[in-house]
Scaffold this active site. Structure first.
Site, PDB file in Angstrom:
ATOM      1  N   GLU A  41      38.910  39.906 -12.843  1.00  0.00           N
ATOM      2  CA  GLU A  41      38.670  41.296 -13.102  1.00  0.00           C
ATOM      3  C   GLU A  41      37.285  41.708 -12.689  1.00  0.00           C
ATOM      4  O   GLU A  41      37.110  42.916 -12.512  1.00  0.00           O
ATOM      5  CB  GLU A  41      38.949  41.182 -14.850  1.00  0.00           C
ATOM      6  CG  GLU A  41      38.214  42.342 -15.642  1.00  0.00           C
ATOM      7  CD  GLU A  41      39.153  43.493 -15.323  1.00  0.00           C
ATOM      8  OE1 GLU A  41      40.058  43.591 -14.723  1.00  0.00           O
ATOM      9  OE2 GLU A  41      38.762  44.507 -15.997  1.00  0.00           O
ATOM     10  N   HIS A  91      40.349  25.131  -0.325  1.00  0.00           N
ATOM     11  CA  HIS A  91      41.443  25.278   0.403  1.00  0.00           C
ATOM     12  C   HIS A  91      41.151  26.526   1.338  1.00  0.00           C
ATOM     13  O   HIS A  91      42.177  26.985   1.749  1.00  0.00           O
ATOM     14  CB  HIS A  91      42.498  25.358  -0.473  1.00  0.00           C
ATOM     15  CG  HIS A  91      42.724  24.207  -1.442  1.00  0.00           C
ATOM     16  ND1 HIS A  91      42.928  22.838  -0.870  1.00  0.00           N
ATOM     17  CD2 HIS A  91      42.344  23.855  -2.729  1.00  0.00           C
ATOM     18  CE1 HIS A  91      43.096  22.010  -1.778  1.00  0.00           C
ATOM     19  NE2 HIS A  91      42.628  22.549  -2.899  1.00  0.00           N
ATOM     20  N   LYS A 150      36.415  45.338 -10.906  1.00  0.00           N
ATOM     21  CA  LYS A 150      35.525  46.298 -11.328  1.00  0.00           C
ATOM     22  C   LYS A 150      34.543  46.554 -10.175  1.00  0.00           C
ATOM     23  O   LYS A 150      34.332  47.626  -9.876  1.00  0.00           O
ATOM     24  CB  LYS A 150      34.747  45.624 -12.683  1.00  0.00           C
ATOM     25  CG  LYS A 150      35.478  45.508 -13.838  1.00  0.00           C
ATOM     26  CD  LYS A 150      35.694  46.690 -14.575  1.00  0.00           C
ATOM     27  CE  LYS A 150      37.377  47.078 -13.948  1.00  0.00           C
ATOM     28  NZ  LYS A 150      38.431  46.934 -14.800  1.00  0.00           N
ATOM     29  N   ASN A 197      53.383  67.177 -12.152  1.00  0.00           N
ATOM     30  CA  ASN A 197      52.915  65.981 -11.677  1.00  0.00           C
ATOM     31  C   ASN A 197      54.029  65.089 -11.504  1.00  0.00           C
ATOM     32  O   ASN A 197      54.825  65.126 -12.155  1.00  0.00           O
ATOM     33  CB  ASN A 197      52.081  65.525 -13.240  1.00  0.00           C
ATOM     34  CG  ASN A 197      51.735  64.032 -13.219  1.00  0.00           C
ATOM     35  OD1 ASN A 197      51.533  63.554 -12.441  1.00  0.00           O
ATOM     36  ND2 ASN A 197      51.627  63.586 -14.537  1.00  0.00           N
ATOM     37  N   GLY A 198      53.867  64.290 -10.441  1.00  0.00           N
ATOM     38  CA  GLY A 198      55.116  63.497 -10.279  1.00  0.00           C
ATOM     39  C   GLY A 198      55.468  63.218  -8.691  1.00  0.00           C
ATOM     40  O   GLY A 198      54.577  63.664  -7.864  1.00  0.00           O
ATOM     41  N   CYS A 244      47.864  63.175 -11.290  1.00  0.00           N
ATOM     42  CA  CYS A 244      47.397  64.590 -11.752  1.00  0.00           C
ATOM     43  C   CYS A 244      47.674  64.719 -13.106  1.00  0.00           C
ATOM     44  O   CYS A 244      48.124  64.202 -13.999  1.00  0.00           O
ATOM     45  CB  CYS A 244      48.606  65.404 -11.105  1.00  0.00           C
ATOM     46  SG  CYS A 244      48.885  65.049  -9.141  1.00  0.00           S
ATOM     47  N   TRP A 250      45.990  64.454  -7.603  1.00  0.00           N
ATOM     48  CA  TRP A 250      45.735  63.134  -7.029  1.00  0.00           C
ATOM     49  C   TRP A 250      46.731  63.279  -6.081  1.00  0.00           C
ATOM     50  O   TRP A 250      47.841  62.888  -6.141  1.00  0.00           O
ATOM     51  CB  TRP A 250      45.701  61.800  -8.118  1.00  0.00           C
ATOM     52  CG  TRP A 250      45.563  60.936  -7.184  1.00  0.00           C
ATOM     53  CD1 TRP A 250      44.400  60.036  -7.159  1.00  0.00           C
ATOM     54  CD2 TRP A 250      46.423  59.649  -6.580  1.00  0.00           C
ATOM     55  NE1 TRP A 250      44.741  58.714  -6.717  1.00  0.00           N
ATOM     56  CE2 TRP A 250      45.923  58.668  -6.166  1.00  0.00           C
ATOM     57  CE3 TRP A 250      47.671  59.676  -6.404  1.00  0.00           C
ATOM     58  CZ2 TRP A 250      46.505  57.418  -5.321  1.00  0.00           C
ATOM     59  CZ3 TRP A 250      48.450  58.504  -5.793  1.00  0.00           C
ATOM     60  CH2 TRP A 250      47.560  57.661  -5.305  1.00  0.00           C
ATOM     61  N   ARG A 260      42.660  62.041 -14.470  1.00  0.00           N
ATOM     62  CA  ARG A 260      43.970  61.501 -13.868  1.00  0.00           C
ATOM     63  C   ARG A 260      44.089  61.702 -12.214  1.00  0.00           C
ATOM     64  O   ARG A 260      45.171  61.791 -11.683  1.00  0.00           O
ATOM     65  CB  ARG A 260      45.111  62.546 -14.569  1.00  0.00           C
ATOM     66  CG  ARG A 260      45.102  62.263 -16.164  1.00  0.00           C
ATOM     67  CD  ARG A 260      46.239  63.129 -16.914  1.00  0.00           C
ATOM     68  NE  ARG A 260      47.479  62.749 -16.293  1.00  0.00           N
ATOM     69  CZ  ARG A 260      48.240  61.966 -16.881  1.00  0.00           C
ATOM     70  NH1 ARG A 260      47.745  61.483 -17.701  1.00  0.00           N
ATOM     71  NH2 ARG A 260      49.333  61.688 -16.407  1.00  0.00           N
ATOM     72  N   LYS A 262      43.094  57.414 -13.550  1.00  0.00           N
ATOM     73  CA  LYS A 262      43.143  56.508 -14.601  1.00  0.00           C
ATOM     74  C   LYS A 262      44.559  56.048 -14.870  1.00  0.00           C
ATOM     75  O   LYS A 262      44.672  55.030 -15.331  1.00  0.00           O
ATOM     76  CB  LYS A 262      42.665  57.364 -15.973  1.00  0.00           C
ATOM     77  CG  LYS A 262      42.618  56.594 -17.008  1.00  0.00           C
ATOM     78  CD  LYS A 262      41.302  55.419 -17.096  1.00  0.00           C
ATOM     79  CE  LYS A 262      41.431  54.490 -18.180  1.00  0.00           C
ATOM     80  NZ  LYS A 262      40.791  53.377 -17.965  1.00  0.00           N
ATOM     81  N   GLU A 304      36.434  48.622  -7.504  1.00  0.00           N
ATOM     82  CA  GLU A 304      36.701  49.898  -7.919  1.00  0.00           C
ATOM     83  C   GLU A 304      35.772  51.136  -7.877  1.00  0.00           C
ATOM     84  O   GLU A 304      35.869  52.161  -7.479  1.00  0.00           O
ATOM     85  CB  GLU A 304      37.317  49.827  -9.395  1.00  0.00           C
ATOM     86  CG  GLU A 304      38.667  49.528  -9.448  1.00  0.00           C
ATOM     87  CD  GLU A 304      39.263  49.637 -10.869  1.00  0.00           C
ATOM     88  OE1 GLU A 304      38.622  48.834 -11.751  1.00  0.00           O
ATOM     89  OE2 GLU A 304      40.053  50.506 -11.107  1.00  0.00           O
TER      90      GLU A 304
HETATM   91  O1  M6R Z   1      47.175  52.108 -17.875  1.00  0.00           O
HETATM   92  P1  M6R Z   1      47.548  50.699 -17.569  1.00  0.00           P
HETATM   93  O2  M6R Z   1      46.795  49.428 -18.279  1.00  0.00           O
HETATM   94  O3  M6R Z   1      49.045  50.482 -17.568  1.00  0.00           O
HETATM   95  O4  M6R Z   1      46.953  50.750 -16.240  1.00  0.00           O
HETATM   96  C1  M6R Z   1      47.099  49.575 -15.172  1.00  0.00           C
HETATM   97  C2  M6R Z   1      46.290  49.617 -13.964  1.00  0.00           C
HETATM   98  O5  M6R Z   1      46.321  50.919 -13.382  1.00  0.00           O
HETATM   99  C3  M6R Z   1      44.444  49.626 -14.499  1.00  0.00           C
HETATM  100  O6  M6R Z   1      44.074  48.650 -15.061  1.00  0.00           O
HETATM  101  C4  M6R Z   1      43.721  49.997 -13.271  1.00  0.00           C
HETATM  102  O7  M6R Z   1      43.733  48.663 -12.472  1.00  0.00           O
HETATM  103  C5  M6R Z   1      42.360  50.114 -13.707  1.00  0.00           C
HETATM  104  N1  M6R Z   1      41.822  51.090 -12.728  1.00  0.00           N
HETATM  105  C6  M6R Z   1      41.294  48.815 -13.709  1.00  0.00           C
HETATM  106  O8  M6R Z   1      40.161  49.347 -13.927  1.00  0.00           O
END
Ligand code: M6R
Length: 616
Positions: free
Chosen positions: A489, A512, A493, A102-103, A2, A76, A27, A611, A496
């Site tokens: 990674e 395996h 990507k 937020n929280g 949020c 969020w 956020r 984010k 996501e």
């Molecule tokens: O801000 P941070 O690097 O601590 O965030 C960690 C993860 O939440 C962040 O890398 C998330 O996996 C991204 N959406 C990846 O693209």
């Protein structure tokens, strides 16, 4: 997660709030709301959906939102589905108190029962509505001022919060408080800005105070800021920080999406990470946070790296680098698991926490646990002034600039660059690293921005490949050694932002189990740079081919064998294995982007994600 924003001053609050919300949408973006206060009360609008939908709703109402105090929220969802009722701001039963939050209030259920037993009614399913009514209940029961009621209520709360509250009877004041979730105050001339992230108000002021956990601030248009400890009302002296962010850094410029802009920024962001730290000509590496803690790094018996998501993938690369170049045993932990399994930590341990945002709740909790056990905690963060950067014993900034696309790209390569510098530096301190290798890697590190620029030129071939594969539903990503985390990674990507199922594996693990998945309906992305494990990966490719899997291979320019075997190849510049993730990840970022683009997804705001993950 949020995003919250507030304004108190002499300007029209609405444009400041609505534009600020647009900058905070990274956020959370499932619902949004705003409340503008004036002498006769306030107007409140909220809706399911993005901020532009809120704006449309307000425009349709034909009501001019006039007032010089305002609060806004982009959500969020944690408690309660994303709908108009659960959207913030939330109001108390008397309609007097208006709150954004937020929280998470973990004990909201027990507070809710007390409120219901005392005649309160609740319209939403949120913990925030419970909290604002708790404040009202305590205020009325005890004849407290708003400030006293908030202080007393917050001592009852278990969980995390950053909140802003305005009382309709006193629209010249606003009270904010923090525990766990971030909140900053922008100081203007006779005005205050409040936000989860100062990028939402930097066009107005660069003077910022970051609230620390357990602090609250009483803001009034006509008075100086009053900063207090929640627990004992102790008055504190605010520390004003000067922000160095340029407005251009948070605009998309010529790019359709922030993610693409950030992918293309990487030659420059890596230069920024290296600036002042690597002198290529004399092969000197200087890292401030390390110089002052040299003995700790030389003498440590092990390092634990703690992170989440993409930062966790960078940590795995760090493990490889620190073990190979500095000969220090490294363990990599998911921050979310670390604190719940009673890890063995003592005061001779070094814990490295890696985070782009510096606000990830799981990572912050792991950091606190490590510190409580006396470990030395070193941070690698991107966001200057973030909670993690302020909580560690020492650390470094990656200087990748604001990363706004939810899918992390430039922060990842900046983290890897920092880890390479760190491993080289410690290896040199310990006189463990061979001079020729050290010199060669320093030299090559200096050429990385240029190599990434070359790697970015594969974008056109990736567009063609994406057109062929965009409707496939399953992808495997394979890599070996230091490129295994790159495979993870690449898969992250893709899933996501294009919602395609994708998994990363060490190439040799395939036999395996995962090999059972291979048929003509699966696409296998193989990272196959020319290095020691190349012959083995050629074998893995043969195994996939024999089972009709479609192969996209990331290879070096002078590759011959995989070039002939794979269905499609993407060529990246040759570089030493230790640095190879910096170039092999580029086509994977572009592939994910391009697939999501063709599928028409909202690349910067993928569903269900945010984010900064500021809830555990
Ligand atoms: O801000 P941070 O690097 O601590 O965030 C960690 C993860 O939440 C962040 O890398 C998330 O996996 C991204 N959406 C990846 O693209």
């Amino acid at each position: 997660m949020c995003g919250i924003i507030g304004y108190l001053g002499n300007r029209d609050a609405y444009p400041i709030i609505i534009n600020g919300l647009k900058k905070l949408e990274y956020r959370g973006y499932d619902s949004s709301g705003v409340s503008i206060f004036h002498k006769d009360g306030y107007n409140l609008y909220k809706t399911k959906g993005r901020v532009y939908e809120l704006e449309k709703k307000i425009n349709r109402s034909n009501i001019q939102l006039k007032g010089t105090t305002g609060i806004g929220h982009t959500r969020w969802a944690t408690h309660g589905v994303a709908d108009d009722i659960n959207a913030h701001p939330h109001i108390s039963n008397s309609n007097n108190l208006v709150m954004i939050h937020n929280g998470i209030v973990d004990n909201y259920n027990s507070i809710k029962i007390i409120l219901l037993n005392n005649g309160f009614t609740l319209r939403s399913n949120t913990d925030t509505e419970v909290l604002v009514n708790l404040v009202e209940y305590i205020k009325n029961e005890n004849k407290f001022s708003l400030e006293e009621a908030i202080r007393c209520s917050l001592t009852e709360v278990v969980g995390a919060y950053s909140i802003a509250i305005v009382d309709r009877d006193d629209p010249d004041s606003m009270i904010i408080a923090k525990l766990g979730s971030p909140i900053a105050i922008g100081i203007g001339d006779g005005e205050f800005f409040v936000a989860s992230d100062p990028i939402s108000f930097i066009q107005y002021t660069k003077n910022v105070i970051y609230l620390e956990d357990g602090e609250m601030a009483i803001l009034n248009k006509y008075k100086d800021l009053d900063l207090r400890k929640i627990i004992n009302n102790y008055k504190l002296n605010p520390v004003i920080n000067k922000l160095k962010i340029d407005l251009k850094e948070i605009e998309k410029g010529k790019y359709k999406y922030f993610m693409l802009k950030e992918i293309y920024e990487q030659p420059q962001t890596i230069l920024n990470t290296l600036r002042g730290r690597l002198l290529v000509s004399s092969k000197v590496i200087y890292i401030d946070g390390i110089e002052s803690n040299k003995e700790k790094f030389i003498n440590t018996k092990c390092i634990t790296i703690v992170a989440c998501g993409t930062s966790w993938h960078a940590s795995l690369i760090g493990e490889y680098l620190l073990e190979k170049l500095a000969r220090i045993p490294v363990e990599v932990e998911y921050a979310s698991e670390f604190r719940y399994r009673d890890p063995i930590i003592n005061k001779n341990n070094i814990i490295i926490v890696i985070s782009q945002s510096g606000e990830t709740a799981d990572t912050i909790s792991a950091l606190k646990l490590a510190k409580s056990k006396g470990a030395f905690v070193f941070g690698i963060c991107n966001v200057v002034g973030s909670t993690i950067s302020r909580s560690v014993d020492a650390g470094v900034y990656t200087h990748a600039g604001p990363e706004i696309g939810v899918a992390s790209t430039k922060a990842f390569t900046a983290q890897i660059t920092m880890l390479i510098l760190l491993a080289l530096k410690i290896g040199k301190y310990k006189s463990i690293i061979n001079d020729n290798i050290y010199n060669k890697l320093c030299e090559e590190l200096g050429s990385i921005p240029e190599k990434i620029s070359t790697a970015l030129k594969v974008h056109d071939s990736i567009k063609k490949i994406s057109k062929i594969f965009h409707s496939m539903n399953n992808f495997l990503y394979l890599g070996r050694g230091i490129n295994f985390p790159v495979a993870l990674e690449g898969a992250l990507k893709l899933k996501e932002i294009s919602y395609i199922h994708a998994e990363g594996f060490p190439a040799a693990e395939m036999k395996h189990g995962p090999i059972a998945l291979i048929d003509q309906k699966i696409v296998v992305v193989v990272i196959a740079p020319l290095n020691e494990s190349y012959p083995k990966i050629v074998g893995n490719i043969q195994e996939i081919k024999a089972r009709n899997g479609k192969i996209i291979a990331i290879i070096n320019e002078n590759d011959v064998e995989v070039n002939m075997l794979a269905d499609h190849v993407i060529k990246v510049p040759n570089i030493s294995e230790e640095l190879s993730p910096l170039v092999t990840v580029i086509p994977l970022q572009l592939l994910a982007y391009q697939m999501a683009y063709i599928r028409g997804e909202n690349i910067d705001k993928p569903r269900n994600l945010a984010k900064s993950v500021t809830v555990e």
